[in-house]
Scaffold this active site. Sequence first.
Site, PDB file in Angstrom:
ATOM      1  N   CYS A 187      -9.804 -22.166 -20.672  1.00 58.05           N
ATOM      2  CA  CYS A 187      -8.593 -23.123 -20.541  1.00 58.05           C
ATOM      3  C   CYS A 187      -8.136 -23.563 -22.171  1.00 58.05           C
ATOM      4  O   CYS A 187      -6.810 -23.217 -22.328  1.00 58.05           O
ATOM      5  CB  CYS A 187      -8.919 -24.616 -20.016  1.00 58.05           C
ATOM      6  SG  CYS A 187      -9.478 -24.290 -18.407  1.00 58.05           S
TER       7      CYS A 187
ATOM      8  N   HIS B   7      -5.617 -30.251 -17.200  1.00 48.57           N
ATOM      9  CA  HIS B   7      -6.648 -30.321 -16.515  1.00 48.57           C
ATOM     10  C   HIS B   7      -6.851 -31.187 -15.185  1.00 48.57           C
ATOM     11  O   HIS B   7      -6.308 -32.093 -15.110  1.00 48.57           O
ATOM     12  CB  HIS B   7      -7.746 -30.721 -17.493  1.00 48.57           C
ATOM     13  CG  HIS B   7      -8.435 -29.554 -18.292  1.00 48.57           C
ATOM     14  ND1 HIS B   7      -8.587 -29.589 -19.545  1.00 48.57           N
ATOM     15  CD2 HIS B   7      -9.021 -28.372 -18.007  1.00 48.57           C
ATOM     16  CE1 HIS B   7      -8.983 -28.356 -20.006  1.00 48.57           C
ATOM     17  NE2 HIS B   7      -9.460 -27.795 -18.880  1.00 48.57           N
TER      18      HIS B   7
ATOM     19  N   GLU C 299      -3.450 -32.336 -21.766  1.00 48.16           N
ATOM     20  CA  GLU C 299      -4.075 -31.759 -23.191  1.00 48.16           C
ATOM     21  C   GLU C 299      -3.078 -31.740 -24.133  1.00 48.16           C
ATOM     22  O   GLU C 299      -1.932 -31.454 -24.249  1.00 48.16           O
ATOM     23  CB  GLU C 299      -4.685 -30.473 -23.222  1.00 48.16           C
ATOM     24  CG  GLU C 299      -5.735 -30.240 -22.134  1.00 48.16           C
ATOM     25  CD  GLU C 299      -7.012 -31.213 -22.352  1.00 48.16           C
ATOM     26  OE1 GLU C 299      -7.253 -31.739 -23.589  1.00 48.16           O
ATOM     27  OE2 GLU C 299      -8.082 -31.262 -21.410  1.00 48.16           O
TER      28      GLU C 299
END
Length: 222
Positions: free
Chosen positions: A146, A170, A80
């Site tokens: 998350c 992820h 991310e």
Amino acid sequence: MDTILVTGFGPYGNTPVNPANQSAEALDGQIIAGVRVVGVEAPSYWFKCIDTVVSAIEKHNPVMVIMLGEFGGRAMLTIERIAQNINDSTRYGLHDNDGLTQQGEPVVPGGPAAYYTTLPLRAMVLAMRKAGFPADISDAAGTLMCNHLMYGVIHHIESNKLPIRAGWIHLPALPEVAATDAFLGNPSMSLDTTVGGLKVAIQAAIEHKQDVDAPVRSCWQI
């Protein structure tokens, strides 16, 4: 010896078996590129998960924090780029393990709109691909726990000016989850493959204090 903290959520929501805490457990105690990995399970509760990881940071004094979570429907290990200052779980029909939902609430009232990862995400993705692990960059961490934990931890690091790099990876669902009626046909990745890719990503993060200046072709991961 320097330490890297790796965190992972356990089961919550629609996830009966989470690859995140299993990966953190598998990595715990390993030495990668001369750095010791400490794996910690983050509790699946709003805000409590941030407090738990902050406590682990204070205890272990890591040089890096890599947080893990499942993203059902994704077929690759995705790093991310951004964490947003927003919690919104009602849009997914989900709550934490205390039954608490969030709808448009900030992670940190008055905090910045977003934080960027401080991990060398291009170097990590390219290293995983070279080693045969499907990986990509993602620009959308969602608005569940998350994103919540990633934002909260980076906010703590930035607010306290700690010399710690941090970010989120992820993971695809495990095959045993994709084999159930509720998730049949979803992409999946075995735990061995997931952990193998994470080892490569961690080594790349250790070896690259600055990210590489190279293009990374994307498969439109959002």
